[in-house]
Design an enzyme around this catalytic site. Structure first.
Site, PDB file in Angstrom:
ATOM      1  N   ASP A 184       0.839  -1.193   0.000  1.00 60.54           N
ATOM      2  CA  ASP A 184       0.000   0.000   0.000  1.00 60.54           C
ATOM      3  C   ASP A 184       0.880   1.251   0.000  1.00 60.54           C
ATOM      4  OD1 ASP A 184      -2.846   1.188   0.591  1.00 60.54           O
ATOM      5  OD2 ASP A 184      -1.466   2.228   1.947  1.00 60.54           O
TER       6      ASP A 184
ATOM      7  N   TYR B   6       3.115   9.775  -0.495  1.00 67.36           N
ATOM      8  CA  TYR B   6       4.189   9.179   0.314  1.00 67.36           C
ATOM      9  C   TYR B   6       5.559   9.396  -0.337  1.00 67.36           C
ATOM     10  CZ  TYR B   6       0.275   6.491   2.412  1.00 67.36           C
ATOM     11  OH  TYR B   6      -0.898   6.108   3.005  1.00 67.36           O
TER      12      TYR B   6
ATOM     13  N   LYS C 271       2.724  -1.249   8.948  1.00 67.04           N
ATOM     14  CA  LYS C 271       4.005  -0.742   8.433  1.00 67.04           C
ATOM     15  C   LYS C 271       5.099  -0.992   9.467  1.00 67.04           C
ATOM     16  CE  LYS C 271       6.933   2.991   8.743  1.00 67.04           C
ATOM     17  NZ  LYS C 271       7.364   3.787   9.920  1.00 67.04           N
ATOM     18  N   SER C 272       6.255  -1.362   8.991  1.00 71.05           N
ATOM     19  CA  SER C 272       7.450  -1.402   9.821  1.00 71.05           C
ATOM     20  C   SER C 272       8.651  -1.308   8.890  1.00 71.05           C
ATOM     21  CB  SER C 272       7.515  -2.711  10.620  1.00 71.05           C
ATOM     22  OG  SER C 272       8.739  -2.759  11.321  1.00 71.05           O
ATOM     23  N   VAL C 273       9.754  -0.804   9.400  1.00 71.42           N
ATOM     24  CA  VAL C 273      10.993  -0.838   8.614  1.00 71.42           C
ATOM     25  C   VAL C 273      11.989  -1.816   9.245  1.00 71.42           C
ATOM     26  CG1 VAL C 273      10.774   1.473   7.612  1.00 71.42           C
ATOM     27  CG2 VAL C 273      11.872   1.209   9.847  1.00 71.42           C
TER      28      VAL C 273
ATOM     29  N   LEU D 101      -2.152  -0.915  13.677  1.00 69.58           N
ATOM     30  CA  LEU D 101      -1.526  -1.120  14.995  1.00 69.58           C
ATOM     31  C   LEU D 101      -1.649   0.124  15.868  1.00 69.58           C
ATOM     32  CD1 LEU D 101       1.761  -2.893  13.782  1.00 69.58           C
ATOM     33  CD2 LEU D 101      -0.247  -3.978  14.812  1.00 69.58           C
TER      34      LEU D 101
ATOM     35  N   LYS E 213      -2.686   5.777  -4.387  1.00 74.24           N
ATOM     36  CA  LYS E 213      -3.799   6.699  -4.106  1.00 74.24           C
ATOM     37  C   LYS E 213      -3.571   8.039  -4.795  1.00 74.24           C
ATOM     38  CE  LYS E 213      -3.707   4.704   0.542  1.00 74.24           C
ATOM     39  NZ  LYS E 213      -2.285   4.505   0.836  1.00 74.24           N
TER      40      LYS E 213
ATOM     41  N   ARG F 183      10.237  -7.292  12.642  1.00 73.88           N
ATOM     42  CA  ARG F 183       8.826  -6.922  12.821  1.00 73.88           C
ATOM     43  C   ARG F 183       8.021  -7.121  11.541  1.00 73.88           C
ATOM     44  NH1 ARG F 183       9.007  -1.266  16.245  1.00 73.88           N
ATOM     45  NH2 ARG F 183       9.239  -2.193  18.313  1.00 73.88           N
TER      46      ARG F 183
ATOM     47  N   ASN G  12       4.784  -9.452  11.747  1.00 71.13           N
ATOM     48  CA  ASN G  12       3.445  -8.937  11.462  1.00 71.13           C
ATOM     49  C   ASN G  12       2.690  -9.780  10.433  1.00 71.13           C
ATOM     50  OD1 ASN G  12       4.000  -6.898  13.256  1.00 71.13           O
ATOM     51  ND2 ASN G  12       4.351  -5.311  11.703  1.00 71.13           N
TER      52      ASN G  12
ATOM     53  N   ILE H  75      -2.912  -3.277   6.814  1.00 74.49           N
ATOM     54  CA  ILE H  75      -1.658  -2.954   6.108  1.00 74.49           C
ATOM     55  C   ILE H  75      -0.641  -2.371   7.087  1.00 74.49           C
ATOM     56  CG2 ILE H  75      -2.435  -2.731   3.717  1.00 74.49           C
ATOM     57  CD1 ILE H  75      -2.985   0.294   4.393  1.00 74.49           C
TER      58      ILE H  75
ATOM     59  N   HIS I  49      -7.649   9.590  -2.055  1.00 77.21           N
ATOM     60  CA  HIS I  49      -7.001   9.563  -0.739  1.00 77.21           C
ATOM     61  C   HIS I  49      -7.875  10.157   0.377  1.00 77.21           C
ATOM     62  CE1 HIS I  49      -2.681   9.120   0.916  1.00 77.21           C
ATOM     63  NE2 HIS I  49      -3.523   9.017   1.902  1.00 77.21           N
TER      64      HIS I  49
HETATM   65  P1  NAD Z   1       0.702   1.204  11.908  1.00 80.34           P
HETATM   66  O1  NAD Z   1      -0.481   1.075  12.781  1.00 80.34           O
HETATM   67  O2  NAD Z   1       0.955   0.212  10.856  1.00 80.34           O
HETATM   68  O3  NAD Z   1       1.956   1.339  12.883  1.00 80.34           O
HETATM   69  C1  NAD Z   1       3.251   1.374  12.381  1.00 80.34           C
HETATM   70  C2  NAD Z   1       4.222   1.566  13.552  1.00 80.34           C
HETATM   71  O4  NAD Z   1       3.983   0.583  14.545  1.00 80.34           O
HETATM   72  C3  NAD Z   1       5.669   1.385  13.128  1.00 80.34           C
HETATM   73  O5  NAD Z   1       6.213   2.589  12.659  1.00 80.34           O
HETATM   74  C4  NAD Z   1       6.329   0.911  14.410  1.00 80.34           C
HETATM   75  O6  NAD Z   1       6.627   2.012  15.241  1.00 80.34           O
HETATM   76  C5  NAD Z   1       5.218   0.119  15.070  1.00 80.34           C
HETATM   77  N1  NAD Z   1       5.297  -1.334  14.824  1.00 80.34           N
HETATM   78  C6  NAD Z   1       5.135  -1.990  13.633  1.00 80.34           C
HETATM   79  N2  NAD Z   1       5.241  -3.306  13.821  1.00 80.34           N
HETATM   80  C7  NAD Z   1       5.484  -3.513  15.129  1.00 80.34           C
HETATM   81  C8  NAD Z   1       5.686  -4.661  15.906  1.00 80.34           C
HETATM   82  N3  NAD Z   1       5.663  -5.886  15.377  1.00 80.34           N
HETATM   83  N4  NAD Z   1       5.917  -4.503  17.242  1.00 80.34           N
HETATM   84  C9  NAD Z   1       5.935  -3.262  17.806  1.00 80.34           C
HETATM   85  N5  NAD Z   1       5.734  -2.132  17.119  1.00 80.34           N
HETATM   86  C10 NAD Z   1       5.518  -2.256  15.776  1.00 80.34           C
HETATM   87  O7  NAD Z   1       0.640   2.713  11.348  1.00 80.34           O
HETATM   88  P2  NAD Z   1       0.753   3.458   9.951  1.00 80.34           P
HETATM   89  O8  NAD Z   1       2.072   3.326   9.325  1.00 80.34           O
HETATM   90  O9  NAD Z   1       0.218   4.812  10.226  1.00 80.34           O
HETATM   91  O10 NAD Z   1      -0.328   2.729   9.033  1.00 80.34           O
HETATM   92  C11 NAD Z   1      -0.019   1.636   8.201  1.00 80.34           C
HETATM   93  C12 NAD Z   1      -0.231   1.993   6.753  1.00 80.34           C
HETATM   94  O11 NAD Z   1      -1.554   2.499   6.538  1.00 80.34           O
HETATM   95  C13 NAD Z   1       0.656   3.133   6.253  1.00 80.34           C
HETATM   96  O12 NAD Z   1       1.991   2.723   6.058  1.00 80.34           O
HETATM   97  C14 NAD Z   1      -0.067   3.506   5.002  1.00 80.34           C
HETATM   98  O13 NAD Z   1       0.209   2.580   3.965  1.00 80.34           O
HETATM   99  C15 NAD Z   1      -1.518   3.399   5.441  1.00 80.34           C
HETATM  100  N6  NAD Z   1      -2.090   4.703   5.858  1.00 80.34           N
HETATM  101  C16 NAD Z   1      -3.071   5.256   5.085  1.00 80.34           C
HETATM  102  C17 NAD Z   1      -3.649   6.463   5.442  1.00 80.34           C
HETATM  103  C18 NAD Z   1      -4.744   7.039   4.589  1.00 80.34           C
HETATM  104  O14 NAD Z   1      -5.105   8.197   4.778  1.00 80.34           O
HETATM  105  N7  NAD Z   1      -5.267   6.294   3.658  1.00 80.34           N
HETATM  106  C19 NAD Z   1      -3.224   7.137   6.603  1.00 80.34           C
HETATM  107  C20 NAD Z   1      -2.233   6.547   7.376  1.00 80.34           C
HETATM  108  C21 NAD Z   1      -1.689   5.329   7.013  1.00 80.34           C
END
Ligand code: NAD
Length: 305
Positions: A71, A76, A260-262, A219, A101, A266, A270, A258, A137
């Site tokens: 995604d 982005y 996210k992690s880098v 998350l 998007k 993790r 996930n 969806i 979006h």
């Molecule tokens: P998320 O809920 O996926 O949280 C990501 C964060 O959680 C990471 O940066 C890390 O700090 C932590 N994390 C990840 N895996 C973990 C693990 N196993 N253990 C502990 N901590 C962990 O938040 P996000 O990135 O805001 O959302 C995910 C995706 O949703 C985005 O990357 C994007 O693709 C999408 N998104 C879309 C919109 C929209 O307006 N459509 C807005 C925000 C996000």
């Protein structure tokens, strides 16, 4: 072949297939059938806030771990890096599910020509000749142009250059407005959704309309949610991490998530949420966390000019 189960399960109007032969990849991620028949993995990888020059390595790690759904979004600014990882992975295109998007920003009024221009630009950056899902979006209702944008999305869908089209951050009132002006029902609405904001009414509305619910920040951005007692109790009970418990909650609710992690460990963790099941007590405890509190903005008031 190991891991093949023939049955599926019904989640509202959506049918989750768990027969590996019905999808090109044999990993364990179930597939949701969207309202136009397109199959979408229920768990994907989000890349918001991953810089473009890191996106290639991060998405490569995700693909290697077994994610097949990515995604991204024009805003982005990592479609190029994401596309490079996709190309380098050498996977058959039909095994992948790529979402991007439209960033319907700026002061210009959005309609056919500028939407098609932005869509073409996203495809070019991704290095793809089609995406699997293209989303508006944000509705930005104060501008009133999302029905016109949706007309252009109809054209994109008809061309086959997006296998499915949908929206993001739409409320029922915005979905109703689309229905007044178009016969094309969004395949997906991607909204903020996690146990602190579990959106039961919106999920029920989607189910009634045949719109798949896609959870962003699944998350809760990894903040207080992963330290909450209810999540930690379920994690302890199942010998899983807090993140896995929350993602499993999404899966059992029928959401598309969806995370996210880098961090490579993790990223793998996930995806590993298909070997255990939350029971009714766990689900009730997580459902009880809903306070209706948003991390992100309320779509009704959100504009970025
Ligand atoms: P998320 O809920 O996926 O949280 C990501 C964060 O959680 C990471 O940066 C890390 O700090 C932590 N994390 C990840 N895996 C973990 C693990 N196993 N253990 C502990 N901590 C962990 O938040 P996000 O990135 O805001 O959302 C995910 C995706 O949703 C985005 O990357 C994007 O693709 C999408 N998104 C879309 C919109 C929209 O307006 N459509 C807005 C925000 C996000």
């Amino acid at each position: 072949m190991a891991g093949i189960r023939r049955s599926g399960c019904r989640l509202g109007s959506l049918y989750v297939l768990d027969d590996a032969r019905e999808r090109p990849d044999v990993n364990q991620v179930p597939t949701i059938k969207l309202n136009n028949g397109t199959l979408m993995p229920q768990l994907g990888f989000g890349v918001w806030q991953v810089p473009d020059d890191e996106a290639t390595a991060t998405v490569a790690t995700a693909l290697e771990a077994g994610y097949r759904s990515i995604d991204t979004a024009a805003v982005y600014e990592n479609e190029t890096g994401t596309g490079r990882a996709i190309a380098a992975a050498g996977l058959p295109r039909e095994e992948l599910f790529v979402t991007t998007k439209l960033w319907n920003s700026g002061t210009e009024s959005w309609g056919r020509d500028n939407v098609l221009r932005e869509f073409d630009a996203s495809l070019t950056r991704l290095g793809l000749d089609y995406v699997d899902l293209y989303l508006i979006h944000w509705p930005r209702p104060m501008r009133g142009d999302y029905p016109a944008i949706w007309k252009a999305f109809e054209e994109i869908a008809a061309s086959g250059r997006a296998k499915a089209v949908g929206v993001s951050n739409f409320k029922p009132v915005h979905l109703d407005r689309l229905r007044e002006e178009s016969d094309l029902v969004p395949a997906v609405n991607q909204v903020e959704l996690h146990p602190f904001l579990s959106q039961p009414e919106l999920r029920a509305f989607h189910q009634e309309r045949g719109i798949a619910t896609m959870a962003w920040s699944p998350l809760g951005q990894g903040k207080d949610l992963l330290a909450s007692p209810a999540v930690l109790a379920a994690a302890e009970k199942h010998g899983r991490s807090a993140a896995q418990v929350v993602l499993r909650w999404h899966v059992q609710l029928g959401n598309i998530a969806i995370p996210k992690s880098v961090t490579p460990s993790r990223i793998r963790e996930n995806l590993d949420v298909f070997g255990f099941e939350l029971d009714a007590e766990d689900l009730a405890a997580l459902d009880a966390l809903n306070t209706g509190t948003r991390i992100g903005p309320d779509p009704d008031g959100f504009d970025w000019n």
